[in-house]
Design an enzyme around this catalytic site. Structure first.
Site, PDB file in Angstrom:
ATOM      1  N   ARG A 125     -54.109 -14.106   2.020  1.00  0.00           N
ATOM      2  CA  ARG A 125     -55.103 -14.001   0.939  1.00  0.00           C
ATOM      3  C   ARG A 125     -54.831 -14.945  -0.237  1.00  0.00           C
ATOM      4  NH1 ARG A 125     -54.153  -8.505   1.810  1.00  0.00           N
ATOM      5  NH2 ARG A 125     -55.662  -7.577   3.244  1.00  0.00           N
ATOM      6  N   LYS A 147     -62.775 -26.884  -4.567  1.00  0.00           N
ATOM      7  CA  LYS A 147     -63.539 -26.787  -3.315  1.00  0.00           C
ATOM      8  C   LYS A 147     -62.615 -27.187  -2.165  1.00  0.00           C
ATOM      9  CE  LYS A 147     -68.287 -27.509  -4.857  1.00  0.00           C
ATOM     10  NZ  LYS A 147     -69.495 -28.355  -4.793  1.00  0.00           N
ATOM     11  N   GLU A 188     -66.987 -43.410  -7.149  1.00  0.00           N
ATOM     12  CA  GLU A 188     -67.022 -42.099  -7.831  1.00  0.00           C
ATOM     13  C   GLU A 188     -66.705 -42.264  -9.324  1.00  0.00           C
ATOM     14  OE1 GLU A 188     -68.077 -39.376  -6.448  1.00  0.00           O
ATOM     15  OE2 GLU A 188     -67.875 -39.785  -4.298  1.00  0.00           O
ATOM     16  N   LYS A 227     -64.614 -34.371 -14.555  1.00  0.00           N
ATOM     17  CA  LYS A 227     -64.661 -33.359 -13.488  1.00  0.00           C
ATOM     18  C   LYS A 227     -64.217 -32.006 -14.053  1.00  0.00           C
ATOM     19  CE  LYS A 227     -64.852 -31.965  -9.086  1.00  0.00           C
ATOM     20  NZ  LYS A 227     -64.563 -32.312  -7.719  1.00  0.00           N
ATOM     21  N   GLU A 238     -73.092 -22.861  -9.359  1.00  0.00           N
ATOM     22  CA  GLU A 238     -74.206 -21.898  -9.337  1.00  0.00           C
ATOM     23  C   GLU A 238     -75.210 -22.134 -10.463  1.00  0.00           C
ATOM     24  OE1 GLU A 238     -71.646 -18.006  -7.806  1.00  0.00           O
ATOM     25  OE2 GLU A 238     -71.587 -18.579  -9.910  1.00  0.00           O
ATOM     26  N   ARG A 242     -72.702 -28.312 -12.015  1.00  0.00           N
ATOM     27  CA  ARG A 242     -71.810 -29.070 -11.126  1.00  0.00           C
ATOM     28  C   ARG A 242     -72.623 -30.026 -10.250  1.00  0.00           C
ATOM     29  NH1 ARG A 242     -66.264 -26.571  -8.446  1.00  0.00           N
ATOM     30  NH2 ARG A 242     -65.632 -28.489  -7.437  1.00  0.00           N
ATOM     31  N   ASN A 246     -73.568 -34.775  -7.998  1.00  0.00           N
ATOM     32  CA  ASN A 246     -74.167 -35.264  -6.748  1.00  0.00           C
ATOM     33  C   ASN A 246     -74.995 -36.523  -6.952  1.00  0.00           C
ATOM     34  OD1 ASN A 246     -73.147 -33.393  -5.056  1.00  0.00           O
ATOM     35  ND2 ASN A 246     -74.941 -32.057  -5.052  1.00  0.00           N
ATOM     36  N   HIS A 249     -75.369 -39.066  -4.284  1.00  0.00           N
ATOM     37  CA  HIS A 249     -74.812 -38.499  -3.053  1.00  0.00           C
ATOM     38  C   HIS A 249     -75.867 -38.050  -2.051  1.00  0.00           C
ATOM     39  CE1 HIS A 249     -71.097 -38.735  -5.222  1.00  0.00           C
ATOM     40  NE2 HIS A 249     -70.405 -38.231  -4.220  1.00  0.00           N
ATOM     41  N   HIS A 253     -75.574 -39.764   1.225  1.00  0.00           N
ATOM     42  CA  HIS A 253     -75.141 -39.055   2.436  1.00  0.00           C
ATOM     43  C   HIS A 253     -76.074 -39.367   3.609  1.00  0.00           C
ATOM     44  CE1 HIS A 253     -73.118 -36.149   4.882  1.00  0.00           C
ATOM     45  NE2 HIS A 253     -74.250 -35.490   5.101  1.00  0.00           N
ATOM     46  N   HIS A 265     -68.064 -43.528   2.755  1.00  0.00           N
ATOM     47  CA  HIS A 265     -68.599 -42.594   1.754  1.00  0.00           C
ATOM     48  C   HIS A 265     -68.832 -43.304   0.415  1.00  0.00           C
ATOM     49  CE1 HIS A 265     -69.261 -38.817  -0.344  1.00  0.00           C
ATOM     50  NE2 HIS A 265     -68.396 -39.209  -1.254  1.00  0.00           N
TER      51      HIS A 265
HETATM   52  N1  LIG Z   1     -63.051 -30.899  -2.196  1.00  0.00           N
HETATM   53  C1  LIG Z   1     -63.826 -31.735  -2.845  1.00  0.00           C
HETATM   54  O1  LIG Z   1     -64.267 -31.464  -3.971  1.00  0.00           O
HETATM   55  C2  LIG Z   1     -64.151 -33.060  -2.224  1.00  0.00           C
HETATM   56  C3  LIG Z   1     -64.794 -34.048  -2.979  1.00  0.00           C
HETATM   57  C4  LIG Z   1     -65.027 -35.279  -2.372  1.00  0.00           C
HETATM   58  C5  LIG Z   1     -64.628 -35.508  -1.064  1.00  0.00           C
HETATM   59  N2  LIG Z   1     -64.008 -34.514  -0.359  1.00  0.00           N
HETATM   60  C6  LIG Z   1     -63.562 -34.715   1.024  1.00  0.00           C
HETATM   61  O2  LIG Z   1     -62.585 -35.753   0.991  1.00  0.00           O
HETATM   62  C7  LIG Z   1     -62.525 -36.360   2.277  1.00  0.00           C
HETATM   63  C8  LIG Z   1     -62.427 -37.859   2.080  1.00  0.00           C
HETATM   64  O3  LIG Z   1     -61.256 -38.119   1.335  1.00  0.00           O
HETATM   65  P1  LIG Z   1     -60.630 -39.583   1.237  1.00  0.00           P
HETATM   66  O4  LIG Z   1     -61.699 -40.565   0.938  1.00  0.00           O
HETATM   67  O5  LIG Z   1     -59.467 -39.488   0.325  1.00  0.00           O
HETATM   68  O6  LIG Z   1     -60.216 -39.882   2.735  1.00  0.00           O
HETATM   69  P2  LIG Z   1     -58.904 -39.532   3.599  1.00  0.00           P
HETATM   70  O7  LIG Z   1     -58.237 -38.339   3.129  1.00  0.00           O
HETATM   71  O8  LIG Z   1     -59.341 -39.568   5.021  1.00  0.00           O
HETATM   72  O9  LIG Z   1     -57.980 -40.788   3.320  1.00  0.00           O
HETATM   73  C9  LIG Z   1     -58.428 -42.076   3.715  1.00  0.00           C
HETATM   74  C10 LIG Z   1     -57.320 -42.863   4.397  1.00  0.00           C
HETATM   75  O10 LIG Z   1     -56.434 -43.352   3.406  1.00  0.00           O
HETATM   76  C11 LIG Z   1     -55.094 -43.162   3.838  1.00  0.00           C
HETATM   77  N3  LIG Z   1     -54.286 -43.007   2.646  1.00  0.00           N
HETATM   78  C12 LIG Z   1     -54.281 -41.951   1.811  1.00  0.00           C
HETATM   79  N4  LIG Z   1     -53.493 -42.213   0.763  1.00  0.00           N
HETATM   80  C13 LIG Z   1     -52.966 -43.439   0.956  1.00  0.00           C
HETATM   81  C14 LIG Z   1     -52.073 -44.250   0.210  1.00  0.00           C
HETATM   82  N5  LIG Z   1     -51.600 -43.879  -0.984  1.00  0.00           N
HETATM   83  N6  LIG Z   1     -51.726 -45.449   0.727  1.00  0.00           N
HETATM   84  C15 LIG Z   1     -52.231 -45.851   1.904  1.00  0.00           C
HETATM   85  N7  LIG Z   1     -53.102 -45.149   2.650  1.00  0.00           N
HETATM   86  C16 LIG Z   1     -53.459 -43.949   2.164  1.00  0.00           C
HETATM   87  C17 LIG Z   1     -55.161 -41.914   4.683  1.00  0.00           C
HETATM   88  O11 LIG Z   1     -54.061 -41.869   5.550  1.00  0.00           O
HETATM   89  C18 LIG Z   1     -56.497 -42.070   5.393  1.00  0.00           C
HETATM   90  O12 LIG Z   1     -56.352 -42.818   6.568  1.00  0.00           O
HETATM   91  C19 LIG Z   1     -63.770 -35.903   3.022  1.00  0.00           C
HETATM   92  O13 LIG Z   1     -63.407 -34.979   4.001  1.00  0.00           O
HETATM   93  C20 LIG Z   1     -64.620 -35.236   1.957  1.00  0.00           C
HETATM   94  O14 LIG Z   1     -65.405 -34.198   2.486  1.00  0.00           O
HETATM   95  C21 LIG Z   1     -63.754 -33.299  -0.916  1.00  0.00           C
END
Ligand SMILES: NC(=O)c1ccc[n+]([C@@H]2O[C@H](COP(=O)([O-])OP(=O)(O)OC[C@H]3O[C@@H](n4cnc5c(N)ncnc54)[C@H](O)[C@@H]3O)[C@@H](O)[C@H]2O)c1
Length: 358
Positions: A125, A147, A188, A227, A238, A242, A246, A249, A253, A265
């Protein structure tokens, strides 16, 4: 020694926590973990490629606390946000007798942050969660706000809101990031500039790639503050607050999907911002100068601004599957001016089609 540049506080109803932003923070994790009273068992969820570069620093700094660190290796890519990986994490935690006072640390980009965050949110939990974001996108966006999710028959279908105990943002991590991943995160940062903090755009207009370290630090601090303010006002998405994050986006998307994810992305968000800004002009809300300014900044940092090679019908059909569509009209974030976004509930699909064809 480490150099702490700033600390952004995030104050939500469920938890208040700091985002520490600086250089060499990884070498001094023990300082930050002990400051937050984190003891007990410690699992580090990451990718092998990251641990090959940074693992020694992390393990030696954590071991100064006398803690054993269990490493959980996750393959790279979105496919890892899966039930399969989640149960593998649970198995390691159970096999190593993790309890409610143990800690999961997510060291990686958004994929690791979302997956490990969801594991921490649901194991017994909810146990301690530390986010150490390593991509620019994770540093300015996904590590803050709580999130967490895995994909199941669609993106982020199984998830939770679960705020971390702390976020440790070491700017040295960006040095090993590819140019493409850096640009993805920069889209972003530009978005925060457009919807909330116009000074981000002023800064970006005065510098080019490679951005100096102190400028990257300032952009990340400003983005994290944006943020944090949004999450504090609307933690669970809600209140139509927030949702302004988007901007770019929704169309972005659809472009990502229509390109079969060949467009990243960040690139898709860049193009989506241009189209959503052009729509704002078409619907009479925004001055065209803002679109030209946005295009100038995105182009300067190597981000795309249009989708000439994509099939517009495919983009529209992906848009019509979007959960924000209602009675043939779509919910989009439009702009009145820089720093002044509005939620528009009934953007006609025809107007979007005309903008994509421009
Ligand atoms: N929770 C949220 O609020 C939120 C917001 C935006 C995106 N996301 C999610 O984030 C994900 C995308 O994240 P991302 O763009 O960071 O991609 P990712 O986590 O896939 O990382 C991208 C690549 O960069 C490499 N990498 C990471 N750090 C590195 C570093 N310091 N040096 C070299 N390589 C490195 C990783 O190994 C990977 O291959 C998606 O799943 C998306 O849905 C979540």
């Amino acid at each position: 020694m480490f150099r702490l540049i700033s600390t952004v506080q995030v104050k939500t109803l469920s938890r208040c926590y700091p985002v520490y932003i600086g250089f060499n923070l990884l070498d001094f994790l023990d300082v930050f973990l002990s400051r937050h009273g984190l003891k007990g068992k410690f699992a580090l969820v990451s990718h092998k490629s990251l641990m090959d570069i940074y693992g020694d620093k992390i393990i030696s700094s954590i071991s100064r606390l006398g803690l054993d660190t269990i490493i959980i290796d996750i393959p790279e890519g979105e496919e890892s946000k899966s039930f399969n990986m989640l149960t593998q994490i649970y198995d390691v935690l159970i096999n190593n007798r993790f309890d409610r006072w143990s800690t999961v640390t997510a060291f990686g980009g958004g994929v690791i942050g979302d997956l490990a965050g969801f594991a921490a949110a649901t194991f017994m939990r909810g146990i301690n969660l530390v986010q150490i974001p390593s991509t620019l996108l994770a540093q300015v966006d996904s590590s803050i706000g709580g999130k967490v999710a895995i994909d199941y028959r669609g993106k982020n279908i199984i998830g939770a809101f679960y705020q971390p105990n702390l976020v440790i943002t070491d700017l040295n991590l960006l040095k090993s990031l590819s140019v493409k991943e850096f640009s993805s995160g920069l889209a972003e940062v530009i978005k925060y500039g457009v919807v909330m903090d116009p000074q981000i755009l002023d800064i970006l207009e005065n510098y080019s790639n490679p951005l100096p370290d102190d400028i990257v630090a300032e952009l990340i601090t400003r983005s994290c503050s944006c943020k944090a303010r949004i999450v504090e006002a609307d933690e669970r998405d809600e209140k139509d607050i927030r949702i302004i994050l988007n901007f770019g986006h929704t169309i972005g998307h659809a472009i990502e999907v229509a390109s079969n994810f060949k467009i990243s992305h960040g690139e898709a968000v860049a193009i989506g911002m241009v189209y959503e800004a052009k729509l704002s002009v078409m619907l009479g809300f925004l001055d065209i100068d803002v679109v030209n300014r946005l295009i100038g900044i995105l182009s300067k940092f190597g981000l795309p601004i249009s989708v000439s090679q994509l099939n517009i019908e495919r983009i529209l059909s992906s848009l019509s599957y979007d959960k924000k569509i209602k009675h043939g009209k779509i919910r989009l974030i439009l702009l009145k001016s820089v720093g002044n976004p509005i939620v528009h509930d009934d953007v006609p699909i025809d107007s979007i089609k005309r903008v994509l064809e421009m």
